[in-house]
Design a protein around this motif. Structure first.
Motif, mmCIF file in Angstrom:
data_model
loop_
_atom_site.group_PDB
_atom_site.id
_atom_site.type_symbol
_atom_site.label_atom_id
_atom_site.label_comp_id
_atom_site.label_asym_id
_atom_site.label_seq_id
_atom_site.Cartn_x
_atom_site.Cartn_y
_atom_site.Cartn_z
ATOM 1 N N UNK A 10 -0.206 0.195 5.233
ATOM 2 C CA UNK A 10 0.649 0.964 4.315
ATOM 3 C C UNK A 10 2.003 0.284 4.147
ATOM 4 N N UNK A 11 2.576 -0.189 5.259
ATOM 5 C CA UNK A 11 3.861 -0.900 5.181
ATOM 6 C C UNK A 11 3.725 -2.162 4.336
ATOM 7 N N UNK A 12 2.633 -2.902 4.518
ATOM 8 C CA UNK A 12 2.432 -4.120 3.745
ATOM 9 C C UNK A 12 2.243 -3.805 2.265
ATOM 10 N N UNK A 13 1.519 -2.726 1.963
ATOM 11 C CA UNK A 13 1.349 -2.313 0.566
ATOM 12 C C UNK A 13 2.699 -1.990 -0.069
ATOM 13 N N UNK A 14 3.563 -1.282 0.677
ATOM 14 C CA UNK A 14 4.900 -0.961 0.164
ATOM 15 C C UNK A 14 5.711 -2.224 -0.079
#
Length: 102
Positions: free
Chosen positions: A77-81
């Protein structure tokens, strides 16, 4: 896919496990982790049967797996953001550049 038999030892018992060729080292690593869990539980709780030790070890390992899956999901999720932010920054820069060129 062909298999080979791998012998592993858990709590003093040897088991012959069918394993896909090329995955033998992984099976041995898993067996070592399971043996570690079983040994740890056995030293802490002397009155558990083999079956109860196996259940407790499976629950502990399952808990570790779920924790790692949750960490992985948070990381994804952090990487997607970050990727979205990077894309937006690049798009804004390209738009600014194209308006300056006009």
């Amino acid at each position: 896919m062909s298999t080979s038999a791998v012998e592993i030892t858990l709590l003093g018992r040897t088991y012959s496990i069918a394993c896909p060729k090329g995955r033998e080292d992984t099976l041995r690593t898993v067996a070592n982790e399971v043996e570690s869990q079983l040994t740890n539980l056995k030293t802490r709780t002397n009155n558990l049967s083999r079956e109860e030790l196996a259940i407790m070890a499976a629950l502990n390992i399952g808990n570790l797996l779920i924790e790692e899956k949750q960490k992985n999901q948070q990381y994804m999720s952090q990487m997607d953001e970050r990727i979205s932010l990077l894309q937006a920054t690049l798009e804004n820069s390209l738009i600014e550049r194209s308006t300056k060129d006009d």
